[in-house]
Design an enzyme around this catalytic site. Structure first.
Site, PDB file in Angstrom:
ATOM      1  N   CYS A  83      -5.942  -9.566  -8.953  1.00  0.00           N
ATOM      2  CA  CYS A  83      -5.729  -8.238  -9.529  1.00  0.00           C
ATOM      3  C   CYS A  83      -6.490  -8.179 -10.848  1.00  0.00           C
ATOM      4  O   CYS A  83      -6.262  -9.007 -11.735  1.00  0.00           O
ATOM      5  CB  CYS A  83      -4.231  -8.037  -9.762  1.00  0.00           C
ATOM      6  N   CYS A 197     -11.081  -3.152  -9.075  1.00  0.00           N
ATOM      7  CA  CYS A 197      -9.670  -3.174  -8.700  1.00  0.00           C
ATOM      8  C   CYS A 197      -9.668  -3.722  -7.283  1.00  0.00           C
ATOM      9  O   CYS A 197     -10.450  -3.246  -6.430  1.00  0.00           O
ATOM     10  CB  CYS A 197      -9.099  -1.757  -8.725  1.00  0.00           C
ATOM     11  N   THR A 198      -8.827  -4.711  -7.028  1.00  0.00           N
ATOM     12  CA  THR A 198      -8.887  -5.360  -5.717  1.00  0.00           C
ATOM     13  C   THR A 198      -8.476  -4.428  -4.575  1.00  0.00           C
ATOM     14  O   THR A 198      -8.759  -4.705  -3.412  1.00  0.00           O
ATOM     15  CB  THR A 198      -8.013  -6.637  -5.703  1.00  0.00           C
TER      16      THR A 198
HETATM   17  N1  DGL Z   1      -4.980  -4.369  -7.565  1.00  0.00           N
HETATM   18  C1  DGL Z   1      -4.879  -4.078  -8.953  1.00  0.00           C
HETATM   19  C2  DGL Z   1      -6.201  -4.385  -9.674  1.00  0.00           C
HETATM   20  O1  DGL Z   1      -7.047  -5.090  -9.167  1.00  0.00           O
HETATM   21  C3  DGL Z   1      -4.435  -2.709  -9.385  1.00  0.00           C
HETATM   22  C4  DGL Z   1      -3.353  -1.959  -8.745  1.00  0.00           C
HETATM   23  C5  DGL Z   1      -2.295  -1.442  -9.704  1.00  0.00           C
HETATM   24  O2  DGL Z   1      -2.511  -0.463 -10.454  1.00  0.00           O
HETATM   25  O3  DGL Z   1      -1.247  -2.065  -9.690  1.00  0.00           O
HETATM   26  O4  DGL Z   1      -6.396  -3.942 -10.781  1.00  0.00           O
END
Ligand code: DGL
Length: 272
Positions: A83, A197-198
């Site tokens: 993340c 963002c993943t």
């Molecule tokens: N998957 C998270 C990232 O890579 C973001 C998702 C969220 O906002 O929780 O930043």
């Protein structure tokens, strides 16, 4: 017991992949290609989703606390914060408190800077990620002679989560994000977009349609998988250790993710 990379790792010790939701599955997919036999515990902090709309202290405390408890329970040989939001805020803190190797996920600005020919790079991330000093540092180090246009796209997180729950993808949301990035000064010259963002590589097909064929997308999943493979090279893995998908919060409503979760090699969704 594992201390850094020096001591002997238990063969049953899993790799822990952590994200606020299903975004980290984009990292898992790459990891599976490289290390199909490695047991993985995937942890989705659905009770904390979305991280991108939270404050830095909240994210740091939540991520460090959860990873501490998960390490106690699952005894992983390595943890990956899959993340960008959590990594750009809490990576240092988590590394200080846990004794296992921690692999983070940070915006792929370096490869994007090497790839752009127009010199204008777009960056799509969460609101929390795009304001981080960590991103300023990456920009200064790798893209100082280029232009990096950052745009917060929290709605894409929602759309990606919905997609993996089997809902129809709302193309209007994706088009709006692409249009907004293009509308920034010099935005029409963007030829490379960092998916910082993943969750966003889960929408790569739709984003490609929205941005058009002249734009390339870059994200860190492959590099992270290689880093994990490198750090666990030569370690034993026992075949009887199974993969587990765990969630915080309401495990019942998370069952909508089951088909997607199964397609990533897990048999069910458990409560953490
Ligand atoms: N998957 C998270 C990232 O890579 C973001 C998702 C969220 O906002 O929780 O930043």
């Amino acid at each position: 017991m594992l201390r850094g990379n020096r001591t002997i790792t238990e063969a049953s010790s899993p790799i822990l992949l952590f994200d606020s939701g299903v975004g980290g599955l984009t990292v898992l997919a790459e990891l599976r290609r490289l290390m199909p036999a490695a047991p993985v515990i995937y942890a989705a902090d659905l009770a904390g989703l979305p991280y991108g709309e939270k404050s830095e202290p909240k994210i740091a405390a939540r991520v460090a606390g959860l990873l501490g408890r998960m390490s106690e329970r699952y005894k992983p040989r390595l943890a990956c914060i899959a993340c960008n939001t959590a990594s750009t805020i809490a990576l240092g803190m988590v590394r200080e408190v846990l004794e296992i190797p921690i692999v983070g996920t940070v915006p792929a600005i370096k490869p994007a800077a090497a790839m752009t020919t127009t010199g204008v790079i777009g960056l799509l991330g969460t609101a929390a990620t795009i304001r981080q000093a960590y991103v300023d540092k990456l920009e200064a180090e790798f893209a100082s002679s280029q232009s990096l246009l950052r745009y917060a796209a929290p709605d894409l997180v929602k759309v990606a989560e919905a997609k993996l729950r089997g809902e129809t993808v709302d193309i209007a949301v994706i088009d709006a994000a692409a249009r907004s990035l293009r509308a920034m000064p010099d935005g029409e010259r963007i030829d490379t977009v960092v998916l910082a963002c993943t969750h966003f590589p889960l929408l790569e097909h739709e984003l490609r349609e929205a941005f058009g064929p002249e734009v390339n997308f870059v994200h860190g999943a492959q590099g992270i998988a290689h880093r994990i493979a490198h750090l666990t090279k030569g370690q034993p893995f026992s075949a009887d250790q199974s993969n587990r998908f765990v969630v915080t919060g309401d495990v019942q409503s998370a069952q909508l993710l089951l088909p997607a979760v199964k397609s990533h090699g897990f048999s069910d969704i458990e409560a953490f």
